[in-house]
Design a protein around this motif. Structure first.
Motif, PDB file in Angstrom:
ATOM      1  N   LEU A   3       0.831  -1.223   0.000  1.00  0.00           N
ATOM      2  CA  LEU A   3       0.000   0.000   0.000  1.00  0.00           C
ATOM      3  C   LEU A   3       0.855   1.258   0.000  1.00  0.00           C
ATOM      4  O   LEU A   3       0.522   2.254  -0.636  1.00  0.00           O
ATOM      5  CB  LEU A   3      -0.918   0.003   1.237  1.00  0.00           C
ATOM      6  N   ARG A  29       3.489   4.092  -0.761  1.00  0.00           N
ATOM      7  CA  ARG A  29       4.122   4.503  -2.045  1.00  0.00           C
ATOM      8  C   ARG A  29       5.556   4.933  -1.792  1.00  0.00           C
ATOM      9  O   ARG A  29       6.446   4.714  -2.628  1.00  0.00           O
ATOM     10  CB  ARG A  29       3.329   5.679  -2.675  1.00  0.00           C
ATOM     11  N   ARG A  51       8.448   1.597   2.060  1.00  0.00           N
ATOM     12  CA  ARG A  51       8.182   0.244   1.511  1.00  0.00           C
ATOM     13  C   ARG A  51       9.334  -0.682   1.865  1.00  0.00           C
ATOM     14  O   ARG A  51       9.141  -1.848   2.228  1.00  0.00           O
ATOM     15  CB  ARG A  51       8.066   0.323  -0.034  1.00  0.00           C
ATOM     16  N   LEU A  91       9.241   5.015  -1.092  1.00  0.00           N
ATOM     17  CA  LEU A  91      10.175   3.888  -1.314  1.00  0.00           C
ATOM     18  C   LEU A  91      10.824   3.420  -0.011  1.00  0.00           C
ATOM     19  O   LEU A  91      10.849   2.239   0.306  1.00  0.00           O
ATOM     20  CB  LEU A  91      11.262   4.330  -2.305  1.00  0.00           C
TER      21      LEU A  91
END
Lengths: 102, 452, 497, 234, 488
Positions: A24, A26, A31, A28
């Motif tokens: 989900l 965005r 993530r 980087l």
């Protein structure tokens, strides 16, 4: 209700949260962090489940060690790419626009 | 023996190739009258011959018998005379290459179909003659000629298709054999030959000018160059008649229904065509109508034979005589239309009289071949053998009525000829050609018994 | 396996030729032409030797297992030699013609490379011993003909190529489905004269009918049966030798030959008849015959008119096949050859008019006869042959088909044949009429002097020779070595004793 | 709009995944705990492995192929890191801070770290430790030095750095080949020499791991103007 | 003898990776050529040896599984090793000539190339679940390294997208391995296979997660978004390696796991799900390939489509008679081999075309068939195999899959195969149409050295010829995907 079960439970939840983060978020770096969460969750399960059933199992320790090294390598590589990408384009997240090759 | 047959057919075919260059054309004009010579020799020398060539097309056969040789004789004589006349009139004219090639191919086709004993050969000759004749019909290249050509080719193609279907059915009945004789016998034996007969009758009827199938004739003849129309009505129309004689089961079974219908058509042609011809304004058209009516005679006889098979052995010779008589006489009449009459009144009157001679034979005055044909027809039709022939009592009277109408028709032709403009320079060669044909037709009663 | 090398050698000649030609740089004209013609003549000799061998009853064949349970089989039987002979013969002429036609145009190495590849696949189709091998070469034919259709590279050619590919690949997919279903149901069936499926149990009949429909639909695309014929007229944009080779010999015949194989060598004619599939096939073929001729009537472009005429002529073959009985078979098979010879002549002449006079439309043909007598004569002979005038080749087919129809008591076929002959006359006679009987109107659109005679020697003699062949084939129909005799030999073996 | 729907869908998927995972884990947990064949085997063969600590035995003897490939992965990461570097020096001048306090601290810490790494390396054979932990410590020492601005000449994408990267890996590989050359399987240590060879490998590995991690840390992008070009041609 | 071969096979790529890292580009290229020849020889020798003696287990480090790691060396693994050798050597040679030696980062191509090769060999031969994980990681990072070679912004973006997708996939796989290990206590594939009989539902969940992870790594339809940019941006030889081999590694692992565990656990639903995803991949991939303006993206999207065919193996090998499953496996094996050869040939040819046309767009190809016949010819031949037209390997694979799908009663896969073939033809012929366009002016193109064009031609001819020799290749596989194997 051995302590290993606690780790197993934590591992499972970490996996869920990590995967959600990976898919989900965005940004980087976030993530990448979520990816590491997922990794830790999996390692916890990998060690916890056998430990719960029949005590500590050195093989799983070795596996986890190898897993961690691989995760470190991948994370380091990702970091290098992210920093270079930021350096070149100044973006911190991948463009999600309606590219025609979606 | 087969070389003789193939020589007769191949000579004109090879001649057609000479059309290419100027010099060879000069030679071809000289050769034109002599092209049917081998056929003539064949007709006179050979009485009854049949040669089988298994490898040619679907198994070909050259055949010449008492039925075919008069046709061959008439055709070769007529083509010869008309060829001479054509050389005189058309040499050096424009589009001569076109005329020459069509003329030779038509001649080859005509000869081929007469000597062909197998259906494929016959059909091939028939088609070759039809398409070549198309070249002759549209030779004048005037709008009228083009229209006549269109009608001619349309009806010709329909006729050919009907013929193809008829031959297919007949061949099927004859167990796959392509020989005409076997087809005829098979038609005779089969229970319901109706469809095949109908198709064959219409197929050949288009060529022979049966009523309702005759429209192309009065259009085509006048536009064609004179020698071509002479040959067209003299020899080509007869191909239809020959087709009937060779394929239909004459003398085998009695087909009363078909017979009566054919006889009726014959009568209508005989009388109607003559009536219609009287008020046409052009000499050649009159002659065209007279050809249709004369062919009515042959159709009448054919109908009679169909009704009463026994008649066939009696009258099989009649058709040969009729072909010779009508072919030569009509050929002469057509050639005379093109002749240039001398200017001086006395010489002009004399020339007109001489030109009228073949017309007399067509009308059927005594001592002429026309009269012999008509009498033979009258005797046979009302004779004791012709028991089942319908309208037997009225036939003789109808025949004499037809003679009267033909007389009026030819008077009309003679009067149109007379009103034509005279010209001083009288070319001798056309007259010679006309004279040749007129002599042959008038002399027919003399040499006919020797040959037939 | 006696003579296993002969079929392979036949295929190898043109494969090798195509490889050599592909490798040749563009400017090597002389070498390319010699390779071409050498390969063509060698192939013709090999095919002739094989035909003679088959006539003596010798067996030529090779078979090896290409996929588990599926064999690659080449076998030279009678009907194979019929088609192979036609292809080899007409390829020689088409090569000569193409060399002359493409004088001075670009991309010739590419052209001749794919040209020989295309014929290699055609011969492969002829020599195929089972449905799998047949399909293999059938699809190779599609691939090798696409570059020929789009050879000119103009947008129009490319559009035509696109449509060609959509049709043929679609057909190929349907055929593949049919073939796989058949393999699933009946296993690897090698072609056998009297067919295999006679003994299969009735429970399978609906499936077999379904498969038959698929196979015929797949093959129908190439055989240009009506609903599937769209690609043929548009592919006319290809250069003349291509449309001559494609529409007279290679592609179109491959479809018809395929149907022959399926009906006779897989299903067996008797079984097909009992299945009741021949009747609808005859209906489709008859409709195509009429439709093709009708459409040809008002095509103003010469090659498009010839294309539609091909659509109807090929349907004759299919009609012949669907007439249950040796006569119908003979008619169908012999037309396979006759149509090839006649149509090649027509296309050569059309190419000549286009190349020498720049004439593409029918109404520009006025007075072409005197200007190019030999070509026009060849055109006229072939046209009359197509109409079915004896003693030319077309008549023999129509005669046989007519007799076959009567023998198979499908009498309604006769009016179809007649109507189609009439239509043939209606669209061929005006052209003949314009050629010979109409005066020249003004000068030619793009007249070029191509050599001493009326046109380039290589463009002139092939059509003349094939026209002479049309006459010879018709006149010598009953002779021992004529196509008709060969077709009889084949038909004899097709029917159960 | 589509984006939000996609997010919702993925979120639901993750939720479902977590629930199923918990369900599966509940099943696994419920399984009876019987003695595990693998650990029995492990305890039986441990003496032959040449090290006393079971984890190190598994890592460097029983499943040494995994470790070999894992080191390979690290080497690749290092390589890619270096390949992205644009200039000859990996130095990042902006990071150098001349902070005297840090310098003093480092003079104390660096030797300690190195000593500790050495001990960890040695302890690996008997208790948890080994090449990876030692390598990590060395890398940490390097990072501290880097932050303090110590000049590290070898941190240039030159042959020295590259040799350092692959040192451990190639040692491991050569030893593995030795095993295969004298008839036994690939990666099989000659009997008796296992312990010594493992130690040699561990030493090489720790050095390389330290070098790789340090290289990855420092292969940061360089100042914009020195950037040679935007990348490969079209 | 076999243990020496195995040792050589495992040692060479890693050793050469180390060697090439230390050498400059040109020296590394020379060394690599030698290395490739050696590796090719080893692979061929191993293939021949297995063809005669049959497969065997190779215990690394002398320890037998479940303690040590066992390599399963059967017909299929060895064939894929040989395939990797073939395609790898071709791409290596092509890269040597194609890459521009003057760039500083090009030197890192060779070590990454050899590492990739080592990873591939590790995966083909692996018999241990965790070992597969490490192998896959090796491949992923090497591939990301190759993609990002040169460090341009688009390359970075594609690499990041690729890296994230691949890492998520690996961890999902690892999670599956963890669950399986927890239940069966053994890591070796054969061991887990035997225990699968008495499995609990957790094992099927583990299988599902593993297959999901591997599907993402193999770019199956829902998880395919990373592939086109990655393969499109990368240099031609790299994309050839990626599309030809790397994508197959993940599929190979999935297939191995599925065929070991699938039948035991009632996972029919998973099989059908993967089949449907495969079909969707075929359609969506082909549709996108039709619309891409750039040549390499067309070829990349074609990879997405062709991978869809591979995943038809799952529904066709579950709950069907043994013979049909065998036919499906053989079909998919042929599809993998022919696609590897054809796709790598196509990418190399595309690279050559882009090099000489000096533009990435498809429209710029006008006139190519006149001036660059050889490159276009190899592109065309590769296209023939992709379309599955005879006599190519693609056709043989399509034929076997068609038979398998019809025999198993699941006829809808046959429809997917046929429609897929037509769609593939659509985008291949789109390229032909562009290149056959005639161009007026004289030769505008740059002509690459002849050797560059020969390599894709050889690969394309191999793909084409594969159809003819399909039977011998399949017979060497013996019983693919495991059957009884004698241990050394």
């Amino acid at each position: 209700m051995t302590s290993a079960l606690l780790y197993v439970l934590a591992g499972a939840l970490l996996c869920g949260g990590g995967l959600a983060g990976c898919l989900l978020v965005r940004h980087l770096l976030r993530r990448l962090l979520a990816f590491n969460l997922l990794g830790s969750g999996v390692f916890l399960l990998l060690v916890g489940l056998p430990a719960h059933r029949h005590g500590s199992d050195p093989v799983t320790h070795a596996l986890v060690l190898t897993g961690i090294v691989v995760a470190v390598a991948a994370t380091a590589l990702a970091l290098v790419l992210i920093r270079r990408y930021f350096h070149l384009t100044g973006r911190v997240s991948l463009p999600t626009g309606r590219q025609e090759d979606r | 023996m087969s070389w003789a047959f193939s020589a007769a057919v191949l000579l004109p075919l090879l001649a057609a190739s000479l059309v290419a260059t100027g010099s060879t054309r000069f030679l071809l004009w000289r050769l034109l009258p002599w092209l049917p010579l081998p056929a003539l020799l064949l007709a006179t020398q050979v009485r009854d011959a049949s040669v089988d060539i298994p490898w040619l097309m679907l198994g070909a056969r050259w055949q010449l018998d008492t039925l075919r040789s008069p046709f061959l004789l008439a055709a070769s004589l007529l083509w010869g005379g008309a060829g001479l006349y054509a050389r005189a009139v058309l040499e050096g004219a424009e589009r001569e290459r076109w005329f020459l090639s069509s003329w030779c191919l038509a001649l080859a086709g005509n000869l081929w179909l007469i000597v062909a004993g197998d259906a494929v050969g016959f059909y091939a000759g028939f088609a070759l003659m039809t398409f070549a004749a198309w070249g002759l019909v549209v030779h004048a290249d005037s709008p009228r000629a083009l229209w006549a050509g269109k009608v001619y080719i349309a009806m010709a193609v329909l006729g050919e298709l009907a013929l193809l279907a008829g031959l297919l059915l007949a061949s099927e009945l004859a167990g796959g054999s392509v020989l005409l004789a076997e087809m005829a016998t098979a038609l005779g034996r089969s229970q319901q030959p109706g469809l095949a007969l109908g198709l064959l009758l219409t197929g050949f009827g288009v060529k022979a000018g049966l009523p309702l199938l005759h429209f192309w004739l009065p259009l085509a003849h006048p536009v064609a160059p004179t020698p071509a129309s002479a040959v067209l009505s003299g020899a080509m129309i007869k191909a239809g008649l020959l087709g009937w004689l060779v394929v239909l089961p004459l003398g085998l079974t009695s087909l009363p229904a078909w017979g009566t219908m054919v006889m009726a058509l014959g009568l209508i042609a005989l009388l109607g065509a003559a009536l219609r011809g009287i008020w046409t304004r052009e000499a050649k058209t009159v002659l065209a109508w007279s050809s249709i009516s004369q062919m009515g005679l042959a159709t009448l006889m054919l109908g009679a034979v169909l009704v009463e098979p026994a008649l066939w052995w009696l009258v099989s010779g009649w058709f040969g005589l009729f072909v010779l008589h009508h072919g030569l006489a009509k050929g002469a009449l057509f050639l005379s239309v093109g002749l240039s009459l001398p200017g001086a009144p006395v010489a002009r009157g004399l020339a007109l009289l001489v030109v009228a001679l073949p017309a007399l034979s067509v009308i059927g005055l005594p001592l002429t071949s026309g009269e012999a044909v008509k009498r033979w027809l009258k005797d046979s039709v009302s004779g004791d053998l012709a028991g089942a022939v319908p309208w037997q009592p009225w036939l003789p009277h109808l025949l004499s009525l037809s003679t009267l109408l033909t007389l009026l028709l030819l008077l009309r032709w003679w009067w149109l000829l007379r009103s034509g403009d005279g010209s001083t320079a009288v070319a001798t060669l056309p007259w010679v050609a006309w004279l040749l044909l007129a002599a042959l037709s008038l002399g027919l009663p003399l040499y006919a018994p020797i040959l037939l | 396996m006696s003579g296993a090398w002969l079929p392979l050698a036949t295929l190898a000649t043109s494969l090798l030729a195509s490889l050599i030609i592909f490798a040749l740089p563009e400017h090597r004209h002389s070498i390319r032409t010699t390779v071409n013609i050498l390969a063509a003549t060698l192939k013709l000799a090999l095919v002739a030797a094989m035909t003679w061998g088959v006539f003596q009853g010798r067996f030529y064949g090779i078979s090896y297992e290409m996929l588990p349970g599926v064999r690659f089989v080449l076998r030279a039987d009678a009907v194979a030699m019929l088609f192979a002979g036609l292809s080899a013969l007409l390829w020689l002429f088409t090569t000569l013609y193409a060399v002359g036609y493409l004088e001075g145009s670009p991309n010739r190495s590419r052209f001749f490379g794919f040209f020989s590849l295309c014929v290699a696949s055609t011969l492969g189709i002829a020599l195929a011993g089972n449905l799998f091998t047949f399909f293999l070469f059938y699809e190779m034919l599609t691939l090798s003909t696409y570059p020929l259709v789009v050879h000119r590279g103009t947008p129009k050619a490319l559009r035509a190529g696109r449509q060609y590919i959509i049709y043929t690949l679609g057909g190929g997919a349907v055929l593949l489905l049919g073939v796989v279903l058949l393999y699933q149901l009946e296993g690897d069936l090698a072609f056998r004269e009297t067919g295999h499926l006679m003994g299969s149990d009735p429970a399978r009949y609906p499936a077999l009918i379904g498969i038959f429909a698929l196979l015929v639909a797949g093959l129908g695309v190439k055989a240009a049966l009506v609903p599937l014929h769209g690609w043929l007229p548009t592919a006319m944009v290809a250069p003349a030798p291509v449309s001559a080779l494609l529409h007279a010999v290679a592609v179109v015949k491959a479809g018809a030959f395929g149907i022959v194989r399926v009906v006779y060598d897989i299903y067996g004619i008797d079984f097909a008849a009992s299945l009741g599939v021949l009747e609808p096939l005859a209906w489709v073929a008859a409709f195509t015959v009429i439709y093709g001729s009708l459409r040809a009537l008002w095509q103003s472009d010469l090659k498009r008119r010839l294309a539609f005429s091909t659509v109807s002529q090929i349907a004759y073959i299919v009609l012949g096949i669907s007439l249950f009985g040796p006569l119908g078979t003979v008619g169908g098979l012999v037309h396979l050859l006759h149509q090839g010879i006649m149509k090649v002549t027509l296309f050569f002449c059309a190419g000549n008019y286009a190349e020498t006079l720049g004439v593409h439309r029918v109404d520009e043909l006025d007075g072409a006869g005197p200007r190019m007598p030999l070509t026009s004569l060849a055109f006229t002979v072939a046209a009359f042959g197509m109409i079915g005038i004896p003693p030319l080749a077309g008549f023999v087919t129509k005669w046989m088909l007519g007799r076959g129809a009567l023998a198979a008591d499908m009498a309604w076929v006769i009016p179809v044949l007649l109507l189609s002959s009439l239509l043939n006359a209606l669209y061929f006679l005006p052209i003949v009429y314009r050629l010979w009987f109409r005066p020249l109107r003004g000068d030619w659109p793009a007249e070029r002097a191509l050599g001493r005679l009326e046109t380039h020697a290589l463009l002139l003699w092939p059509p003349v020779f094939t026209a002479v062949l049309t006459v010879l084939v018709g006149v010598l129909a009953a002779a021992p070595f004529s196509p008709l005799a060969w077709a009889d030999l084949v038909a004899l073996r097709m029917y159960l004793p | 709009m589509i984006e939000r729907a996609r997010q919702a869908l993925l979120g639901a998927a993750c939720l479902l995944f977590t629930v199923c995972l918990l369900w599966a884990v509940r099943h696994l947990v419920a399984l009876p705990a019987e003695q595990q064949a693998l650990s029995v085997l492990l305890s039986r063969w441990l003496p032959d492995s040449g090290v006393s600590h079971p984890v190190t035995a598994v890592l460097l003897n029983f499943r040494s192929y995994d470790t070999l490939l894992e080191i390979g992965v690290l080497v690749i990461a290092g390589m890619v890191g270096i390949s992205l570097a644009r200039t000859s020096a990996l130095e990042d001048p902006a990071m150098r801070s001349a902070d005297p306090l840090l310098h003093a601290l480092l003079r104390l810490f660096l030797p300690l770290l190195v000593l500790l790494a050495g001990w960890l390396l040695w302890a690996g054979s008997s208790r948890p430790g080994g090449a990876f932990q030692a390598g990590a410590l060395l890398a940490a020492a390097g990072v501290l030095g880097r932050l303090a601005g110590l000049p590290m000449a070898f941190l240039r994408p030159g042959t020295l750095l590259r040799a350092g990267l692959v040192l451990g890996f190639s040692v491991f590989l050569l030893i593995a080949l030795l095993g295969a050359l004298d008839g036994r399987a690939f990666l099989a240590y000659p009997p008796g020499l296992a312990g010594a060879l493992i130690l040699v490998i561990e030493a090489g590995l720790s050095l390389s791991i330290g070098m790789i991690l340090l290289a990855l840390f420092v292969s940061a992008p360089v100042a914009p103007e020195e950037d040679a070009d935007g990348g490969p041609p079209a | 003898m076999s243990s020496l071969l195995m040792a050589g096979l495992l040692f060479t790529p890693l050793a050469w990776a180390v060697l090439c890292l230390l050498l400059a580009f040109r020296a590394a290229r020379l060394a690599s050529v030698i290395g490739m020849l050696l590796q090719m020889a080893l692979s061929l020798a191993l293939w021949a040896w297995v063809a005669e003696q049959g497969g065997f287990f190779y215990h690394l480090g002398g320890w037998a599984p479940p303690l040590g790691i066992g390599l399963r060396v059967d017909g299929l693994a060895v064939t894929f090793v040989l395939l990797t050798a073939l395609v790898g050597a071709a791409c290596g040679l092509h890269a040597g000539l194609y890459l521009d030696p003057s760039r500083p980062w090009q030197r890192y191509f060779w070590p990454l190339f050899w590492m990739l090769w080592a990873g591939l060999n590790a995966v083909w031969l692996a018999g241990d679940l965790f070992n597969l994980y490490v192998g896959l990681e090796l491949i992923t990072l090497a591939a990301v390294g190759l993609v990002v070679l040169g460090g341009a912004a688009p390359a970075l973006e594609a690499a990041l997208r690729y890296l994230f997708a691949a890492l998520i996939g690996s961890l999902a796989y690892l999670l599956g391995v963890a669950l399986l290990y927890a239940e069966f206590g053994s890591l070796s594939l054969v061991g887990v296979g035997e225990g699968a009989g008495s499995a609990s539902p957790a094992a099927s969940f583990a299988l599902l997660i593993m297959l999901f992870g591997l599907a993402v790594k193999a770019a199956l339809f829902p998880g395919h978004t990373w592939l086109p940019p990655a393969h499109g941006i990368a240099r031609a030889p790299v994309s050839a390696l990626l599309s030809g081999l790397v994508v197959k590694a993940a599929f190979y692992v999935a297939a191995r796991v599925w065929l070991e565990l699938g039948p035991a656990l009632e996972a029919a639903v998973v099989g059908v799900l993967l089949g449907v995803a495969g079909s969707a991949a075929v359609c969506w991939g082909s549709w996108q390939a039709l619309r891409q303006p750039q040549l390499k993206l067309v070829v990349a999207w074609s990879s997405v489509a062709q991978i869809g065919y591979l995943f038809l193996l799952f529904p066709l090998s579950h709950g069907v008679p043994e013979a049909v499953s065998l036919q499906a496996q053989q079909g998919v094996t042929l599809q993998v081999i022919s696609h590897a050869l054809a796709k790598s040939a196509m990418f190399l040819a595309a690279g050559n075309l882009i090099l000489s046309v000096r533009s990435k767009r498809v429209e710029a190809l006008a006139g190519v068939s006149r001036y660059l016949p050889l490159s276009l010819f190899s592109f065309g031949l590769a296209g023939v195999s992709l379309m599955g037209m005879p006599p190519s390997g693609g056709f043989a694979a399509k034929w076997l899959l068609l038979q398998a799908s019809l025999a198993s009663g699941q006829w809808w896969w046959a429809a997917v195969l046929l429609v897929g073939g037509l769609l593939a033809a659509a985008y291949v012929f789109r390229i032909y149409r562009a290149s056959f366009q005639e161009v007026e002016e004289s030769d505008p193109f740059y002509h690459p050295p002849r050797s560059l064009e020969i390599i894709p031609l050889v690969l394309a001819l191999l793909a084409l010829g594969l159809g003819l020799v399909a039977e011998p290749v399949l017979s060497v596989l013996g019983l693919p995907f495991g059957g009884e194997v004698l241990s050394p």
